[in-house]
Scaffold this active site. Structure first.
Site, PDB file in Angstrom:
ATOM      1  CG  HIS A   1      -1.737  -1.163   1.472  1.00  0.00           C
ATOM      2  ND1 HIS A   1      -2.831  -1.479   0.683  1.00  0.00           N
ATOM      3  CD2 HIS A   1      -1.683  -2.131   2.422  1.00  0.00           C
ATOM      4  CE1 HIS A   1      -3.399  -2.585   1.135  1.00  0.00           C
ATOM      5  NE2 HIS A   1      -2.727  -2.997   2.181  1.00  0.00           N
TER       6      HIS A   1
HETATM    7  O1  RIB Z   1      -5.355   0.047   4.554  1.00  0.00           O
HETATM    8  C1  RIB Z   1      -3.958   0.006   4.391  1.00  0.00           C
HETATM    9  C2  RIB Z   1      -3.298   1.105   5.163  1.00  0.00           C
HETATM   10  O2  RIB Z   1      -3.565   0.944   6.551  1.00  0.00           O
HETATM   11  C3  RIB Z   1      -1.757   1.078   5.042  1.00  0.00           C
HETATM   12  O3  RIB Z   1      -1.251   2.368   5.171  1.00  0.00           O
HETATM   13  C4  RIB Z   1      -1.356   0.253   6.233  1.00  0.00           C
HETATM   14  O4  RIB Z   1      -0.030   0.549   6.660  1.00  0.00           O
HETATM   15  C5  RIB Z   1      -2.340   0.734   7.262  1.00  0.00           C
HETATM   16  O5  RIB Z   1      -1.858   1.967   7.789  1.00  0.00           O
END
Ligand code: RIB
Ligand code: CA
Length: 313
Positions: free
Chosen positions: A243
C-alpha cells in the site's frame, strides 16, 4: 532538478517501512525533511519506535523522527495488530533503535516547516490515519495554501473496505481527520486500495528482495512474508499489497500511475459506512473535484523501481 522536499507521516507498519526505505534510498529525488509518527496500525509508542528502527535499517540514523498524535481527533483508536503483528513490524527481528526522537511534536514540526519553507515547496505524504495532518490544519489553517501536494495512501472505491465492508483502515481510524484534509483545498493525490491491491508482492518479487542479500533486502522479504497472511487469507491475493510504497513511487515516477481528478467525500455520519471515501469516479454529481484518485499502476515498473532502489541501502 532539486530533490522534492517531503514530510512522511506514518504508522509503521511493514508497508510503511518499505515506503520509508524507498524514500531514504532516493536522495536524488526526495529530500526527507522529517518523519512524523502517528497512532494507527499499532499505538504511537510503537509507531514512533518503528520509524526509528526503519531509519537505522536504512543506515540513516540522522533522519529526524517526530512523535505525533496518539489518538484520533474524535474517536477511540482502532489498531491493526491482526495484520501487522504485536510490534507493528513483525517478521524480521530488528534491533531496538539507538537514535532518539526529536523533542518537538510532529504537528508543530509540520506547521513550522510549512511556514518556513517557500510556499508550495513541501509535499506531505500521509501513510496512516490523517490525525497529525488534520490537527496541523486545525491549529494553523494558513498552512493549507502553503502545501505543494498531499500524496496519501487511503480510501477505496471499486475495492471498498478492508477494515469494514465500506472503509479502508487509514480513513476509518480517523474519518473526522480525513474530512478536514479532503476539504482543506490543498492539491491531493490518493493511492486507494484500488491501486494498492494491484501492487502485490508475489513469491517471485519477494525472492528478488531476498536475493539482494543485504540486511534491507532480507528484512523487507521477511516483513512481507509476515504481512501477506492477512490479504492472502481474506482476498486470496497472490501476495502482500504494498500500500504505502505506492505513495513514494508516485513521487519518484508518477507515470507508473493513472487516475482521475474527481470529487471525494468522507462519510462521518453513518456508523454503517463510517470512513467510506465516496469517490465520484463516474462524475454523477456536481460536487467539485478535490483529489486525483488513482485507479491503476504499472506493477512491474513499480517493483523494478523498488527493487533497484532497495539495493542501494
Ligand atoms: O489500509 C492500508 C493502510 O492501513 C496502510 O497504510 C497500512 O499501513 C495501514 O496503515
Ligand atoms: Ca500505513
Amino acid at each position: 532538478m532539486a530533490p522534492r522536499k517531503i514530510i512522511i507521516d506514518t504508522d509503521p507498519g511493514q508497508d510503511d517501512a518499505v515506503a520509508i526505505l524507498l524514500a531514504l534510498a532516493s536522495p536524488e529525488d526526495l529530500d526527507v525533511l522529517g518523519i512524523t509518527a502517528v497512532a494507527g496500525n499499532v499505538p504511537l509508542p510503537l509507531t514512533q519506535k518503528n520509524a526509528c528502527i526503519v531509519c537505522e535499517l536504512a543506515g540513516k540514523p540522522e533522519t529526524k523522527v517526530f512523535s505525533g498524535c496518539d489518538a484520533p481527533i474524535a474517536r477511540k483508536l482502532v489498531t491493526a495488530e491482526h495484520v501487522h503483528g504485536k510490534t507493528g513490524l513483525d517478521g524480521p527481528s530488528l534491533p531496538d533503535p539507538t537514535m532518539t526522537l526529536q523533542d518537538k511534536h510532529a504537528v508543530d514540526f509540520m506547521i513550522e516547516t510549512l511556514r518556513s519553507e517557500p510556499e508550495g515547496s513541501v509535499t506531505l505524504c500521509p501513510l496512516g490515519p490523517l490525525t497529525n495532518v488534520a490537527t496541523a490544519l486545525q491549529r494553523a489553517p494558513d498552512i493549507a495554501g502553503r502545501i505543494q501536494e498531499i500524496v496519501l495512501m487511503g480510501g477505496a472505491y471499486f475495492e471498498v473496505g478492508n477494515i469494514t465492508p465500506a472503509a479502508e483502515f487509514n480513513i476509518y481510524v480517523d474519518p473526522e481527520a480525513a474530512k478536514i484534509v479532503f476539504g482543506c483545498g490543498a492539491p491531493i493525490t490518493v493511492m486507494p486500495l484500488d491501486v494498492t491491491h494491484k501492487a502485490l508482492v508475489t513469491a517471485e518479487r519477494n525472492n528478488a528482495f531476498r536475493a539482494l542479500g543485504t540486511p534491507v533486502g532480507v528484512a523487507v522479504a521477511e516483513m512481507t512474508d509476515f504481512f501477506e497472511r492477512f490479504d492472502k487469507e481474506k482476498y486470496g491475493s497472490a501476495g502482500a499489497p504494498l500500500h504505502d510504497p505506492c505513495v513514494t513511487a508516485y513521487l519518484i515516477q508518477p507515470e507508473l500511475f493513472t487516475g482521475r481528478h474527481i470529487n471525494v467525500e468522507i462519510e462521518t455520519g453513518s456508523d454503517l459506512t463510517l470512513g467510506m471515501t465516496v469517490a465520484d469516479w463516474w462524475g454523477v454529481t456536481d460536487r467539485a473535484p478535490n483529489a486525483t484518485f488513482m485507479g491503476d499502476i504499472d506493477a512491474d515498473g513499480f517493483f523494478a523501481l523498488l527493487t533497484e532502489r532497495l539495493a542501494r541501502l
